[in-house]
Design an enzyme around this catalytic site. Sequence first.
Site, PDB file in Angstrom:
ATOM      1  N   HIS A 107      20.133 -20.014 -27.044  1.00  0.00           N
ATOM      2  CA  HIS A 107      18.825 -18.986 -27.524  1.00  0.00           C
ATOM      3  C   HIS A 107      18.332 -18.685 -26.182  1.00  0.00           C
ATOM      4  O   HIS A 107      17.200 -17.841 -26.033  1.00  0.00           O
ATOM      5  CB  HIS A 107      17.900 -19.889 -28.396  1.00  0.00           C
ATOM      6  N   ASP A 159      23.992 -24.086 -30.361  1.00  0.00           N
ATOM      7  CA  ASP A 159      22.952 -23.619 -29.368  1.00  0.00           C
ATOM      8  C   ASP A 159      23.549 -23.921 -28.110  1.00  0.00           C
ATOM      9  O   ASP A 159      22.501 -24.682 -27.319  1.00  0.00           O
ATOM     10  CB  ASP A 159      21.529 -24.075 -30.055  1.00  0.00           C
ATOM     11  N   GLY A 219      10.438 -23.423 -22.057  1.00  0.00           N
ATOM     12  CA  GLY A 219      10.878 -23.413 -20.416  1.00  0.00           C
ATOM     13  C   GLY A 219      11.638 -24.448 -20.443  1.00  0.00           C
ATOM     14  O   GLY A 219      12.506 -24.573 -19.331  1.00  0.00           O
ATOM     15  N   ASN A 220      11.826 -25.630 -21.092  1.00  0.00           N
ATOM     16  CA  ASN A 220      12.486 -26.911 -20.937  1.00  0.00           C
ATOM     17  C   ASN A 220      13.849 -26.799 -21.647  1.00  0.00           C
ATOM     18  O   ASN A 220      14.842 -27.357 -21.128  1.00  0.00           O
ATOM     19  CB  ASN A 220      11.889 -28.011 -21.492  1.00  0.00           C
ATOM     20  N   SER A 221      13.921 -25.594 -22.475  1.00  0.00           N
ATOM     21  CA  SER A 221      15.259 -25.463 -23.228  1.00  0.00           C
ATOM     22  C   SER A 221      16.166 -25.230 -22.208  1.00  0.00           C
ATOM     23  O   SER A 221      16.326 -24.481 -21.015  1.00  0.00           O
ATOM     24  CB  SER A 221      15.187 -24.116 -23.836  1.00  0.00           C
ATOM     25  N   GLY A 278      36.415 -25.545 -47.246  1.00  0.00           N
ATOM     26  CA  GLY A 278      36.411 -24.481 -48.461  1.00  0.00           C
ATOM     27  C   GLY A 278      35.635 -24.745 -49.435  1.00  0.00           C
ATOM     28  O   GLY A 278      36.089 -24.635 -50.513  1.00  0.00           O
ATOM     29  N   VAL A 279      34.792 -25.647 -49.385  1.00  0.00           N
ATOM     30  CA  VAL A 279      33.627 -26.218 -50.504  1.00  0.00           C
ATOM     31  C   VAL A 279      32.189 -25.469 -50.251  1.00  0.00           C
ATOM     32  O   VAL A 279      31.882 -25.545 -49.366  1.00  0.00           O
ATOM     33  CB  VAL A 279      33.714 -27.884 -50.583  1.00  0.00           C
ATOM     34  N   LEU A 282      28.685 -26.447 -50.910  1.00  0.00           N
ATOM     35  CA  LEU A 282      27.967 -27.756 -51.282  1.00  0.00           C
ATOM     36  C   LEU A 282      26.651 -27.619 -52.110  1.00  0.00           C
ATOM     37  O   LEU A 282      25.900 -26.581 -52.146  1.00  0.00           O
ATOM     38  CB  LEU A 282      27.654 -28.381 -49.895  1.00  0.00           C
TER      39      LEU A 282
END
Length: 499
Positions: free
Chosen positions: A122, A152, A229-231, A287-288, A290
């Site tokens: 992001h 991410d 900003g820490n991201s 392929g399920v 939920l």
Amino acid sequence: MIPRISSTLLLSAAMLSSTVHAYEFPAADVNRKPSENVQLLQKISSGVAELSQDASKGVALISISKIIKGRPYYEMDPFDFFFGGPRYRQPDPSEPGQKQAAGVGSGFIIDLEKGYIVTNNHVVEGADEIDLKLSNGETYEAKVLGKDPNTDVAVVQIKDPKFNRKNLAQLPIGSSDNVKVGEFVIALGAPFGLEFSQSFGAVSATSRGSLGITALGNFIQTDAAINPGNSGGPLLDMNGYVIGMNSAIFSKSGSSAGIGFAVPSNLVKEVALQLINKGKVARGYLGVGLAQDLDDELATAMNLPKGTKGALVGKVEKGTPAAKGGLESGDVIVEVNGRSIHSGQELSNNVGLMQPGSKVTVGYFRAGAKKTADISLGTYQVARADGQGQEGEEDGQEQGAAKGNFNNSGLKLETLSRQKHGQFIQQYGIESARGLLVLEVDPNSKARASGIRPGDVLLKINNVELKSVKDFNAAYAGSSKVLVQLERRGSFLFASLRK
């Protein structure tokens, strides 16, 4: 004429100057010896400072700019999150409806020789320009090698192969599997653009899932201050190893509230390697579809052992690995390769982070009996929408519905007909071709308490397919335990009707 000053006045002034002094603090006791406990704190403080200073050599300040088209000037963009608010430059008057946004995030060097830097997806998503400021003061342009929105994680590379590597360092990546709640950690980054900042705290929790931050993966929770900003910055343990990548905060104000989340280092490493080597991430596919997570009432209605947790299968897609392995709607998956599965989120994480073609043994319950299936995973292609988020609209319609013609469970039902119920099918996004359409629900009924709503399509009752309203009424009247399978906006769920 200069006046004469008497000798008496001169003497008094001299005496005054010799007796009055400026105030000074008392001298410190240089011989005071701190206790062993204080000495231990001093060592901890020195250790934290040393780790922070060494690790800061591997931290990068990431400056981003991008053109945003066709958005009002006052509207916030998701891009704004990681640098703490919009910073817009004046748009080109020849391009109406455009603006240029700029901001900062963080990243850390994983390979100094090649100039590889890991950050959050992001942070760089949609960026037109990426500039890096390194701890030695040098600034360089970067390019994206690969990014994965599902976890991410992104990898960028310094464009200049001859960039100045002096006083820089690559950060070692540790194992997040060994992280324990309560251990000290250091978060590095650029909160609100304040370069190379450090915060200190502890691990509050591990394996935090179902947070809605990413589609896959769990998180490390920490009380070390993390702000926009820490991201993308590193979360370090007390050995100086990266155990996580700072990604998100839980806060009503937008600033740190002591609840921050980091992507575990093992996941960062796995995804980064695929992005570097392949430019994308391949994921396993079962392929399920939920259903909702199990609760005690559903578990009892499905004759499961007390305390059973797992992933409730709402639908099995035709021709998928799950279908070939014999899995069916209503099965409860409790293990994958011997590892316990406690929820649908855990199943998605385990399967989604495996490589296509992986051989897995799935343990599951069906009609109260434990079974296993050997399955070869396929390749995940396109994420399915969950169809949720419309409950408020349905509730409003239900409250305004007129009562009448309810059965004993509090439902007004009709056999689903594409021709007769076309408006319902379009309004509620119904996919099923058969079943019983819920027209109204008595607000004071047991059906309403179980969560059934107008627009739901009842498909099975106690694992028997419903073909008519008469089938439902007979099964409901003759059973002490009633388990209903239903469709809601393309999702397949279960409800236990209390009698």
